[in-house]
Scaffold this motif. Sequence first.
Motif, PDB file in Angstrom:
ATOM      1  N   ILE A  40     -11.759 -33.335  12.679  1.00  0.00           N
ATOM      2  CA  ILE A  40     -10.176 -33.568  12.282  1.00  0.00           C
ATOM      3  C   ILE A  40      -9.366 -34.881  13.229  1.00  0.00           C
ATOM      4  CG2 ILE A  40      -8.403 -31.906  13.531  1.00  0.00           C
ATOM      5  CD1 ILE A  40      -7.510 -32.145  10.262  1.00  0.00           C
ATOM      6  N   THR A  41      -9.471 -34.292  14.365  1.00  0.00           N
ATOM      7  CA  THR A  41      -9.139 -35.858  16.076  1.00  0.00           C
ATOM      8  C   THR A  41     -10.009 -36.885  15.951  1.00  0.00           C
ATOM      9  OG1 THR A  41     -10.887 -34.024  17.618  1.00  0.00           O
ATOM     10  CG2 THR A  41      -8.508 -33.536  17.271  1.00  0.00           C
ATOM     11  N   TYR A  60      -7.534 -38.910  12.801  1.00  0.00           N
ATOM     12  CA  TYR A  60      -6.145 -38.416  13.604  1.00  0.00           C
ATOM     13  C   TYR A  60      -6.164 -38.507  15.268  1.00  0.00           C
ATOM     14  CZ  TYR A  60      -5.907 -36.820   8.547  1.00  0.00           C
ATOM     15  OH  TYR A  60      -5.702 -37.069   6.981  1.00  0.00           O
ATOM     16  N   GLY A  61      -6.857 -38.448  15.590  1.00  0.00           N
ATOM     17  CA  GLY A  61      -6.755 -38.932  17.571  1.00  0.00           C
ATOM     18  C   GLY A  61      -6.159 -37.138  17.795  1.00  0.00           C
ATOM     19  N   ASN A  62      -6.974 -37.172  19.069  1.00  0.00           N
ATOM     20  CA  ASN A  62      -5.373 -36.068  20.039  1.00  0.00           C
ATOM     21  C   ASN A  62      -5.582 -36.464  21.215  1.00  0.00           C
ATOM     22  OD1 ASN A  62      -6.084 -33.289  20.674  1.00  0.00           O
ATOM     23  ND2 ASN A  62      -7.545 -32.903  21.647  1.00  0.00           N
ATOM     24  N   LEU A  66      -9.857 -42.107  20.735  1.00  0.00           N
ATOM     25  CA  LEU A  66      -9.564 -42.800  19.951  1.00  0.00           C
ATOM     26  C   LEU A  66      -9.614 -42.420  18.799  1.00  0.00           C
ATOM     27  CD1 LEU A  66     -10.532 -45.970  21.468  1.00  0.00           C
ATOM     28  CD2 LEU A  66      -8.206 -45.624  20.758  1.00  0.00           C
ATOM     29  N   SER A  67      -8.387 -42.274  17.851  1.00  0.00           N
ATOM     30  CA  SER A  67      -8.391 -42.268  16.351  1.00  0.00           C
ATOM     31  C   SER A  67      -9.315 -43.363  15.168  1.00  0.00           C
ATOM     32  CB  SER A  67      -7.964 -41.886  15.312  1.00  0.00           C
ATOM     33  OG  SER A  67      -6.716 -42.347  15.597  1.00  0.00           O
ATOM     34  N   SER A 100      -4.074 -29.568  16.986  1.00  0.00           N
ATOM     35  CA  SER A 100      -3.879 -30.653  17.903  1.00  0.00           C
ATOM     36  C   SER A 100      -2.838 -31.288  17.379  1.00  0.00           C
ATOM     37  CB  SER A 100      -5.621 -30.918  17.467  1.00  0.00           C
ATOM     38  OG  SER A 100      -5.941 -31.314  16.200  1.00  0.00           O
ATOM     39  N   ILE A 101      -2.764 -32.513  18.621  1.00  0.00           N
ATOM     40  CA  ILE A 101      -1.536 -32.963  18.805  1.00  0.00           C
ATOM     41  C   ILE A 101      -1.893 -34.430  18.660  1.00  0.00           C
ATOM     42  CG2 ILE A 101       0.728 -34.330  20.330  1.00  0.00           C
ATOM     43  CD1 ILE A 101      -0.215 -31.892  22.179  1.00  0.00           C
ATOM     44  N   THR A 102      -2.051 -34.913  17.314  1.00  0.00           N
ATOM     45  CA  THR A 102      -2.164 -36.674  16.914  1.00  0.00           C
ATOM     46  C   THR A 102      -1.263 -37.701  16.858  1.00  0.00           C
ATOM     47  OG1 THR A 102      -1.715 -36.255  14.147  1.00  0.00           O
ATOM     48  CG2 THR A 102      -3.770 -34.819  15.076  1.00  0.00           C
ATOM     49  N   GLU A 103      -2.041 -38.652  16.620  1.00  0.00           N
ATOM     50  CA  GLU A 103      -1.468 -39.794  16.583  1.00  0.00           C
ATOM     51  C   GLU A 103      -0.182 -39.503  15.423  1.00  0.00           C
ATOM     52  OE1 GLU A 103      -1.803 -42.451  18.393  1.00  0.00           O
ATOM     53  OE2 GLU A 103      -3.882 -42.207  18.989  1.00  0.00           O
ATOM     54  N   GLN A 104       0.255 -39.031  14.634  1.00  0.00           N
ATOM     55  CA  GLN A 104       1.086 -39.066  13.284  1.00  0.00           C
ATOM     56  C   GLN A 104       1.799 -38.581  14.506  1.00  0.00           C
ATOM     57  OE1 GLN A 104      -2.379 -38.610  12.294  1.00  0.00           O
ATOM     58  NE2 GLN A 104      -1.842 -40.744  11.001  1.00  0.00           N
TER      59      GLN A 104
END
Lengths: 1114, 496
Positions: A711-712, A715-717, A734-735, B32-36
Amino acid sequence: MKLSLRLLMLTAAFFIAAVSHGQPLSSVAGKVTDSAGKGIEGVTVKVKGGKGATVTNAEGSFLLSVPRPGVTLVFSAVGFSPREMRASAGALNVSLSRVIENMQDVIIVGYTQQSRARTTASVSKLGPDEMKNAVDANPVLALQGKMAGVNIPVSSGQPGASPVNIVIRGGTKLNPYGTGIGNSGGDAIGSSDATSPLVIIDGVFRPMADVNPYNIESLQVMKDAAATAIYGARGANGVVIVKTKSGKFNSRPRLSFNHRTTWETASRNLDYMDATQYLKLARTTVFNTHDALDKNSLLNNGGFSAGTKVYTAKGQYGININLTALYDNVVAVEGQPFVDNLIKNKGYMTMDDPIKPGTKLLYADNHYQDLIWLTGLTNNDNISVDGGSDKANYFMSAGYTDQAGTFIGTNYKRYDALGNFGFKPVDNFKVDLMVNYQNIVPNYVAGFVNELARGTRITPLIRVFKDNGDPMPGELYTVPNRLHTLKYDQTRVSTEQFISRLAGDWNIAGGLHFKPSVSYYAKDYRYLYMRKGTPANEVQPSTQRQKNESTTNTRQLMIDQILQYDFTFRNDHHFTVLGGFNYTRNTGNTVNIGSQRATNDYIFTISEPPNTTINGVTTTNVTDFSTSLTETRSASYFGQLNYDYDGRYLLSGALRYDGFSNFAPENKYAFFPSISAGWNVAREKFWHITPISTLKLRASWGQAGNNDLNITDTYGNYSTTTYAQGTGIVRANLSNPNLKWEATTTTDLGIETSFFRDRLGLIVDYYNKVTSDRLASKPLPSEAPFGSIPYNNGSLRNRGVEIELSYATLKSRSFTWTTSLAIALNKTVITKLPANGRAKNRQGGDLIWDSKNKQLVEAGGYAEGERVGGLWGYKVLGVFATEADAAAWNAKVKDNLASPSGITVGKHAGDYIFQDTNGDGIIDAKDQVFMGWRTPLIMGGMQNNLSYKGFSLRVAVDFSMGHLISNGALARSLGQGRAYNEGAPKTALGSDIWQKEGDAGKKYARFSFADYDFGQRNYLRNATLGTNYTYSSDVSPLLEKGDFLAFREVTLSYELKAAVVKKMHASAMNVFVTVNNLGYLTKYTGQNPETYTGVDGGGYPRPRQYSLGATLKF
Amino acid sequence: MQKIFNLLILPTCLLIGLAGCKKMLNVAPQSSITEQTYFKSEGDFDPYLTGIYPSMRSLANNVTYGIERSEELVPALNSRFTTAWSQILSPSTGALNYNAWYQAIGNCNLLFDKIKDFPFSTAPDTRARILAETYALRAYFYFHLTRIIGDAPIMLQAVVDENVPLLARSTAKDVMKQIFSDLDSSLLLFRSMSSFSVKAYPSKYRFAYGSVQALKLDAKLWSAKVLGGGDADLNDAITAASEVEASGLTLNSDFGKVTSTRAAGNTEVALAAYYLRDETGANYALNALPYLVGGAQGAVNIDSLPYVQTTSNGQGAYQMSPKSRALFTNPKDKRIPYTWVTQRNINPTTKDTVPGISWITKYTGTKYADDRVSDNDIIMYRLADIYLMKAEAYAGLGNTADAITYLNKVRNRAGTGNYTGATDKPTVEKELLDERGRELFFENKRWYDLLRFHSAGTINVYTYVPNLAGKNTPLYWPLNTTVLANNKLLTQTQGY
């Protein structure tokens, strides 16, 4: 949650069914025998086109109620041609003829079942015989070499260990075999791309490793898109379908006991020198070397295990890590009686110092290899009971396995129970309930590098036990003494799994079925670790009195709803139409806690305060502290159509619409279609070639997907870090929200044919499998904040041919010999990569000299049109025989790849002469030369089954060809890495190795210490395009061909005569003796020729296994 | 057929509702802490800034670029050098992939980009401090990089996806311009804070006004001497040095405490990279500590050796070179015991005491109950360094009198007394280089020092460094094939 609850309830509602029933009127009795007149057990006897069925007992007899006399009965059994016969008034005696299994099998294709003759898919199937005597607790290992195109790379002998991947048709990733070697906690370590097939066990997606092989009834592997497209989301790597045993309706209760004892012994270990040989070699090597070692420290200050030091007080020698000492010094300090006792009673020896004659050395051999490699004993017991009435059937089993490995302190224990229950409350409704419980309690080696690669190579002169009997820690905690680890490091690992599934089959009307099912799979893993306090006068580990606990709880809910309609149109047009829905939800929860500086060694649990003050600084005791929650969901809609005309023309199609939660909303769903057709030529009226009994041509095309992304990735992490005891958060990758499904498109052309009334069977498949939009990271320019980004990174192609041949060689009344052969050829090539301005859009790689065109060229990495898995290394032209030869070379060439200090020293006699490929007078990365491929081109296996009266003999072999292996374990032992304390192999004194001035034409360079730090890196030399792994060597003499033929299994079993068995009040008894992994036919000299990573760093070799066992049935 | 099709659809979507069909796969990331989710509040910036500091620490700890090519070290019991030590560098041997630097720079760029939308109206000081530190960090990363490769691409954009602007190498001078611009922004922001004080060092482990001035001093000196920035840069350097002096730092009277006292309580330190066993493990001095078995054992003076019990805690790989030891011409130099100790062994045959390895006694770590661990803070700027840099700037301007004044501050603490030698510019400059070699030995600065004095003509580094003698290896590093292959605009470092 609410949603899945609704789904669940709805599904449950369908378990209510309509009522209808029939009434038996008459009965038929009889016996079914084989061509030798022996009764066949387990033959299904069915009334044709009506209700009522039974199964024959151990003697082959049956009794069946039939609606009216004179009905036609159908007799069918696995391994025999089915037969139809009209019920007559008297006892009905039926003889069935044995057939080659392949042609008549029932195959599961997607959500339907088909006979082998009518399927258009490429499927390999294993019968229960193949699993019957499996000696490993892990059933995956039993598949090796048995199915064309299904590769099981096993690199570890650890009980319970799994292969990195089950690689079907080369997988869909670039690195299916990984770069890892050995395992950690039962898992392969090192980077590898997950490319294992979807495994479906009794309708539940779950791993196969811990399933009790005894319970497996059949196993099939689906390889082409015709079979896998219906699994859409996860089918790209192939699908393995396992069915566990179940009871049969209308069968007598049957009780079976099965016991097996296995002894495992180490095979193909490196042959190390004994202490006397090693002491001489080590001292003379250090004394004579040109390498800039601190010789005085090593030889006279106890710098390595063959070095002496001066003891000044009593008791020092007995706790010193090195066993080598000056005889006179020890006598002076400890007294003559002490030394006499050592020599007389404790096996100590003396020798004249080879580098200083007249000085007497005292030493002993630790016999370490004999202490750590043992005979492992396995006990395996299974008990099962099965049977059924006309309304219900059941199979229940309980199993226990305790497999001890050959490496001390490793084992695998498993308790498991399985229940398969079928209920038929009414004729048009059937319910199946499966419950399976497993408890796995293993003892794995903690890690490859420290425990196996380093910890098993301790020299014979390192003290393993102190005089008081306690184990020494070993040279370092990273080069541990295994016996010390076992005493102070305790682990408790357990996995509990509970799987249950409820499935219904409601025959709504005619051929219309509704089949809902729901399953729940719970897995709880717990790891406890306690490092006890070690004696204060020892070297201490980096964290003391460490305790860890980690738990991982995973849950999987799966709901299927399938509507299937089978119908026949104008007699010869057979249709199966199916539609369905699958919903799968996986959740996981991990809790990791670790703490150090425990106050006691009595309990595994943590009761320490979180902080402590050391040297006035408040310091945390916490070493691990994290929790995580994960959830993925997938939803799929699918439809399948099978059509055949008179069994001659076959057509199938499937369509799947798949969604997965880890993709961004606009990319969540994807379509995966497939279409396939077949033609049973031999069924045509014009077919008059009698020797060819069946001939089927089939073709398929289709797509399957892969959602192997985190999922990262989408959406990134942002991950946490610590700086100056404060917590920071920083972007971790980088997402790429544009990621979409990876798709694998397979085209398969197949011929299935059999000759001489099915005695000879042949299946040939050609496939072209293209994986596009690969989910893999794409390298970015180095000015980017990350080296790569998750990406749909181009396409790769696997193309190959598979041949499965089976032949009933001899058939007489009492003797049969069947043989089957599977061969597969596969090549993996990159076909497309995103444009990046480089030639062939290469990713990675390096510049090397092209001797042919006299220019620098890019090579390695991944490039369009190039095969994957190349191996480059440094070519050795020979070994300098004399100092003069070396000096002449030094004058012209510089070896920039030697150690910094070795560059200063230059070459001497005994060093390798590396090829200066580009002739610039410098040995560097540009001089790399292509050596070969890591992965094999051809793989296969052969099984022979001979039976004579009650005896049967099974011989299974398998082979691989075309792969290259770096004999890293040997390289490491001859060059001794960065260290001085690895045992030396006998090769170091053999005829192939340079030992003295003038030795010409040798294969191996001189034996040396600290080859990487101070030496010429004769052995510890990694190429940028080579295996590039610390425990391998990219030097041509160490790169060997891995081609092998493995003698995998020889089993002799005997079925006791019925009369003898009767006296025991039993119905059947079988005794067997098996030897597994007898050995290899190979030129490869290292430990494991079954290495497809290019690296054989040693480790935990596969054991040779001897088993004795018996099965008793009542 | 239509009927069947309807039947297929019915049990699925209709039953759970069409809305359900869509929502079914919506899963919010839980762990997870995301870009959003990140950079949505003003509170997200301080942790992010903290998250950049480990990059500074890892560069401060990297001795390949700071020491290996200098004369300071030779192998001891082991050898842990890269080919930079043997001065063998080529595009295919020991070449650089600078992605780690751009990762750190990228984190600064991301912070600058995200903070635009947050006014911090209630805490303007917080915003100023975060920005000031981030500018200083970016300047540090570029300064570290340009000293290794000279010309470097200037990436100022926050990269959030695959679109990475392809940049050619800007000249070293332009890179320095960017560095000075960032440093001035940083200083201005510090000054803009309502709580501003020249003397404020909220943490010695993070950039503060004084330490930014120290970095500016260092960079100006480099710009002046290596890049021909001339007197203007030297005068700027002196100004920056004075600002650091004004920040209230004082020399430790005992040289032994300079590197052994934690930076937090060390009056001499302006900036250090934080190390503590349980947070970070060991720093680069791990390679310098001798180990007992096969190393320190049997030494006559074992009690004065900084030995460890196991090679996990000390690799015994570095010792002080004879050339660096030779700089200590005054036996009264109080720095000697805190710089090196020569192991004395007994010759087994003659029973005489013979000198062995010269172990480094700077950064000897902390002695814990079980073993010694090299977890001293790595000092990045301290007052003695500032004094010597200021002296260097004065000397560069020809003002040797002031140069000697500052040199003497350092000498007097060391107990070697006032400088009495010749006062001509070349002699004083050579003396300053030697003094730096004594004062700052093994503090990860020597290679840059040599390059400055080489560029200014004080020494010829090709004859000064033994391993460089007879070689023509360029002084900057080459870029490796990965870097060059992924960006066609890049050219190889000059000379390779």
